[in-house]
Design a protein around this motif. Structure first.
Motif, PDB file in Angstrom:
ATOM      1  N   SER B 125       0.833  -1.209   0.000  1.00 45.59           N
ATOM      2  CA  SER B 125       0.000   0.000   0.000  1.00 45.59           C
ATOM      3  C   SER B 125       0.865   1.255   0.000  1.00 45.59           C
ATOM      4  O   SER B 125       0.543   2.246  -0.660  1.00 45.59           O
ATOM      5  CB  SER B 125      -0.915   0.027   1.223  1.00 45.59           C
ATOM      6  OG  SER B 125      -1.832  -1.026   1.173  1.00 45.59           O
ATOM      7  N   GLN B 169      -7.126   1.219  -0.163  1.00 52.17           N
ATOM      8  CA  GLN B 169      -7.443  -0.004   0.580  1.00 52.17           C
ATOM      9  C   GLN B 169      -8.521   0.306   1.620  1.00 52.17           C
ATOM     10  O   GLN B 169      -9.458  -0.460   1.782  1.00 52.17           O
ATOM     11  CB  GLN B 169      -6.184  -0.540   1.270  1.00 52.17           C
ATOM     12  CG  GLN B 169      -6.422  -1.861   1.986  1.00 52.17           C
ATOM     13  CD  GLN B 169      -5.143  -2.448   2.572  1.00 52.17           C
ATOM     14  OE1 GLN B 169      -4.050  -1.924   2.376  1.00 52.17           O
ATOM     15  NE2 GLN B 169      -5.283  -3.554   3.280  1.00 52.17           N
ATOM     16  N   ASP B 254      -5.758  -1.243  -4.861  1.00 53.15           N
ATOM     17  CA  ASP B 254      -5.212  -1.801  -3.619  1.00 53.15           C
ATOM     18  C   ASP B 254      -6.266  -2.662  -2.928  1.00 53.15           C
ATOM     19  O   ASP B 254      -7.205  -2.139  -2.334  1.00 53.15           O
ATOM     20  CB  ASP B 254      -4.748  -0.659  -2.708  1.00 53.15           C
ATOM     21  CG  ASP B 254      -3.900  -1.152  -1.541  1.00 53.15           C
ATOM     22  OD1 ASP B 254      -3.757  -2.388  -1.379  1.00 53.15           O
ATOM     23  OD2 ASP B 254      -3.386  -0.300  -0.788  1.00 53.15           O
ATOM     24  N   GLU B 255      -6.060  -3.963  -3.005  1.00 48.12           N
ATOM     25  CA  GLU B 255      -6.963  -4.936  -2.363  1.00 48.12           C
ATOM     26  C   GLU B 255      -8.427  -4.646  -2.660  1.00 48.12           C
ATOM     27  O   GLU B 255      -9.263  -4.600  -1.762  1.00 48.12           O
ATOM     28  CB  GLU B 255      -6.723  -4.980  -0.847  1.00 48.12           C
ATOM     29  CG  GLU B 255      -5.311  -5.445  -0.539  1.00 48.12           C
ATOM     30  CD  GLU B 255      -5.159  -5.979   0.881  1.00 48.12           C
ATOM     31  OE1 GLU B 255      -6.175  -6.346   1.495  1.00 48.12           O
ATOM     32  OE2 GLU B 255      -4.016  -6.045   1.357  1.00 48.12           O
TER      33      GLU B 255
HETATM   34 MG   LIG Z   1      -2.032  -2.663   2.155  1.00 50.38          MG
END
Ligand SMILES: [Mg+2]
Ligand SMILES: Nc1ncnc2c1ncn2[C@@H]1O[C@H](COP(=O)(O)OP(=O)(O)OP(=O)(O)O)[C@@H](O)[C@H]1O
Lengths: 481, 332
Positions: B125, B169, B254-255
């Motif tokens: 991240s 995220q 991100d995710e």
């Molecule tokens: Mg992360």
């Protein structure tokens, strides 16, 4: 500057600070001499400056012998007595510790004595509206739609004996007022009455527009003083909305509006109050809102104050019976060299009251200041009270200042109360979220600052005033950034 | 009877306190609180264009190497346009100066999908946030070239306008700003950049409506405040909605697949796939093979302790899924 040193022994200063009307009339009403038999405490608090001010106010009033003004007369009489034992507040006095009123004192205060000729522009709402210019009720419009039994207008025009009687019951019983309350009591040339009879729900709100006509130019020491006074009296089960808008007037004139609004909400009644203050940046705006709530009544206030060099709102809500609902929300914006001050007190003496207060202020100017003193008193018999108070301040400029004093006093033992205070700059992670989506820092700041105030503005019950306030706030924020 | 007198017991101060100089907070005698903002203004974002000049030299280095060196990734054609080139990127946490990125290298060409995997806390991240100019981090070395421009010289909003998008995220909540206003502000900023006129509320809604369908989001979400009270899955959808509205030449996701239920996963995966074109590139940060089976990545990178330690194809993710990080640990 107050160039003259008063001493208590001097009855009249060698020079008058206050200009008096050109044709002084004989004083028939009140002796303004402090009584020689007054106690030592009142001797101590005797303030020759205030004495002078009271005298010039008294002189400025048109002498009237109309019988319907007898209640106004008794208000004046009792106010004079109070004023003479109340000195001008200094920063040593707790209620004015953070609010400097000396610029008013140091100006050449001129009570406005005649009804002005002032072309007010018709407002484009269809609401019943009243124009109050320099404290005088000069114009009424759209009153035709009001239900039977509702009275809106000047006390001097009020002929209905029962309403008159009710009005006088409330007018002279002055409560928690301070010096400014009493000054209004002496100086109010008229009383605007909004009366709602029992069981009557008035659909359209009453729109009170306060204009300032007379004003000193920049650099001049002149500070014309007006004392508008309004009483809203809602009988059992009645409902009404009241919008008070204090307008700027032309340019940056200096004037002092010392306004009083009294609200009485009868059992089960409801008053929805909107108060928008956008006066000149050189004005002193001092305002009292005193509310009495009988059982099961509701009072809701949304205040948006952005104007004035000094703006002080004293808000007092007294609960007279159980099961009341009180909701107060305030947004103050100091976007210039100015002070925005709210001193509020809610007194709960009866069971099952519900009160919520939200105070928000934005100070976006280095010389700007906001003051909040919010007292909620939950007394012994106010069991099962549900009270909440929250104040949030947003400081956006170096040296911007807030003084906040949320303060909850609980004597009853079965209550649910909460309060909190937060002071912050804008959240950096929030700003970054805007930037990450391609929005400029300036636009992001503007959106976030605005959204901070939006919570209060959203509470205004009428879309057109909401829109108006939104654009005022946006303009002020843009100007100060 | 209990008697209690409270004087503002709960005073909440902003967390973390503004940097660099803490505001002065002095309680004054009678329990009142005075707060004065110190000068100068403490906002980090306001201190932005204060980056070292050495970036200019690294820009040149970055650009020339982009021409000189053959593409590092398999499967990319030599004539393909270079989108992102990261070289020896190091970064620290601005506040503590603790180094998180310890020399990241990565090259992305037009139309490619890259996945970055790695243990919790390995710096994935942080890498994405540094690329979009997050003020929590300071770049201490290396270079980043995005579409031929020195990315590190650009402000965060310029990076976005240049076509770089990151889905957070954990996106922040913004009370008081409605989702639709936020989207319209962002889209109009993009249009302004392109020299196009602003879209009004109704025009924008017409543009927005089909995008809502793409992420299978209800219109109610438009009137709600940005991310406020959104569930985890709703926040992810909202990020993808923003991507769909703004478009991006390189999207850092991100995710985007974490915390989604089965249906939401399908929606999000489909939406991402739908946004992929031969000229768009994606960098996916993920812990799971599942999304990678859906969106075929060009290559997979493993990040460890602030560096990319391994690059391979989908089999890397399969090995990970089967045996964990031990399985792909460096043989020596
Ligand atoms: Mg992360
Ligand atoms: N702003 C910050 N302040 C303090 N520590 C930070 C900050 N940002 C990152 N870190 C630390 O840096 C390390 C890398 O964090 P990062 O969020 O990049 O990890 P990640 O690879 O994305 O992990 P995950 O898979 O759990 O999302 C962590 O140890 C984290 O605690």
């Amino acid at each position: 500057m107050a160039a003259i040193a008063f001493t208590p022994q001097v009855q009249r200063p060698p020079l008058s600070l206050f200009s008096t009307p050109k044709t002084p009339k004989p004083k028939t009403r009140v002796s303004l001499q402090p009584s020689s038999s007054s106690s030592s405490t009142s001797q101590l608090s005797y303030d020759p400056f205030v004495h002078q001010l009271a005298e010039s106010l008294d002189d400025s009033l048109p002498s009237s012998s109309s019988s319907s003004s007898s209640s106004l007369q008794s208000l004046r009489d009792s106010s004079v007595q109070t004023v003479l034992s109340t000195p001008w507040p200094t920063r040593k006095d707790e209620p004015f510790r953070f609010t400097d009123t000396s610029f008013i004192k140091n100006s050449q205060i001129t009570p406005i004595s005649r009804p002005p000729s002032f072309p007010t522009t018709p407002d484009d709402t269809q609401f019943p509206s009243l124009d109050i210019v320099d404290g005088f009720l000069v114009n009424l419009s759209n009153l035709g739609e009001l239900p039977n039994g509702v009275f809106v207008g000047s006390l001097l025009e009020l002929s209905d004996e029962t309403i008159l009687k009710r009005v006088s019951e409330f007018l002279s019983t002055s409560s928690q007022g301070d010096l400014f309350w009493s000054i209004n009591g002496i100086g109010a040339p008229d009383l605007t009455v909004v009366y709602v009879p029992a069981g009557c729900r008035v659909e359209s709100p009453i729109y009170l527009r306060y204009f300032a006509n007379e004003g000193g130019d920049i650099g001049s020491p002149k500070l014309p003083l007006s004392n508008p006074r309004v009483l809203v009296l809602v009988e059992k089960g009645g409902e009404i909305g009241v919008i008070e808008e204090f307008l700027g007037g032309d340019g940056d004139k200096a004037y002092w509006v010392n306004s009083v609004l009294e609200v009485v909400v009868g059992e089960g009644g409801k008053v929805r109050h909107s108060y928008v203050q956008n006066q000149s940046v050189n004005a002193a705006h001092i305002k009292w809102t005193s509310v009495r709530q009988e059982s099961a009544s509701t009072y809701e206030l949304v205040e948006i104050s952005t104007g004035g060099r000094l703006s002080r709102h004293n808000l007092h809500v007294q609960q007279l019976g159980p099961d009341t609902i009180t909701e107060l929300s305030t947004l103050h914006l100091s976007a210039g060299d100015q002070t925005q001050d709210l001193h509020s007190s809610i007194v709960l003496d009866h069971p099952r009251g519900y009160s919520r207060q939200l105070h928000k202020c934005i100070v976006s100017h280095s010389e700007g200041k906001a003051v909040f003193d919010g007292n909620v008193k939950v007394n012994r018999y106010a069991q099962q009270t549900d009270g909440g108070q929250l104040t949030r301040s947003l400081l956006l400029a170096p040296r911007a200042t807030v003084n906040v004093k949320p303060n909850l006093q609980i004597i009853a033992d079965d209550v649910k109360c909460s309060h909190g205070a937060a002071i912050s700059d804008l959240e950096e992670t929030q700003l970054f979220y805007f930037l990450a989506r391609g929005i400029s820092l300036e636009a992001a700041r503007r959106a976030l600052v605005y959204s901070f105030g939006a919570e209060v503005i959203e509470g205004l019950p009428y879309p057109w005033i909401k829109t108006k306030v939104e654009s005022q706030i946006k303009e002020l924020l843009e100007g100060s950034s | 009877m209990a008697l209690s007198v409270f004087h503002h017991p709960s005073l909440t101060l902003p967390s973390p306190p503004p940097q660099p100089s803490p505001p002065s907070l002095r309680p004054s005698p009678s329990n009142s609180l005075q707060f004065t903002l110190p000068a100068p203004r403490p906002l980090l974002l306001l201190l932005r264009s204060s980056r070292p000049n050495r970036r200019h030299s690294s820009l040149r280095a970055g650009l020339s190497s982009a021409v000189d060196s053959p593409p590092q990734t398999s499967g990319s054609q030599p004539e393909k346009k270079l989108i992102l080139q990261v070289r020896d990127l190091t970064a620290v946490i601005a506040e503590s100066k603790q180094e998180i990125l310890k020399g990241v290298n990565l090259t992305v060409y037009e139309g490619e999908v890259h996945a970055v995997m790695g243990k919790n806390g390995s710096g994935k991240s942080t890498f994405a946030k540094v690329l979009v100019g997050h003020p929590d981090y300071e770049v201490t070395g290396g270079s980043v070239v995005f579409k031929g421009q020195d990315l590190l010289e650009m402000e965060a909003d310029e990076r976005s306008l240049a076509g770089l998008f990151m889905s957070f995220q954990s996106p922040v909540e913004i009370p008081g700003v409605s989702n639709i206003n936020f989207l319209r502000m962002a889209y109009n900023a993009k249009r302004e950049k392109l020299g196009l006129p602003e879209l009004g509320v109704f025009e924008f809604y017409a543009y927005l409506y089909p995008k809502l369908e793409l992420v299978n989001m209800k219109t109610d979400f438009l009137d709600r405040n940005v991310n406020e009270g959104f569930s985890g899955g709703e926040k992810k959808r909202n990020e993808i909605l923003q991507l769909a509205v703004l478009g991006a030449e390189l999207a850092l996701l991100d995710e985007i697949d974490s915390g989604l239920d089965v249906d939401a996963f399908q929606d999000v995966a489909k939406a991402v796939n739908g946004l992929l074109t031969p000229t768009n590139s994606v960098l996916l940060i993920t812990h799971y093979l599942r999304l990678l089976q859906f969106i075929k990545p060009t290559c997979i990178h493993i990040m460890e302790n602030g560096k990319i330690v391994k690059t391979g194809d989908i089999s890397l993710a399969e090995a990970l899924e089967k045996d964990g990080y031990e399985a792909i640990a460096k043989p020596h």
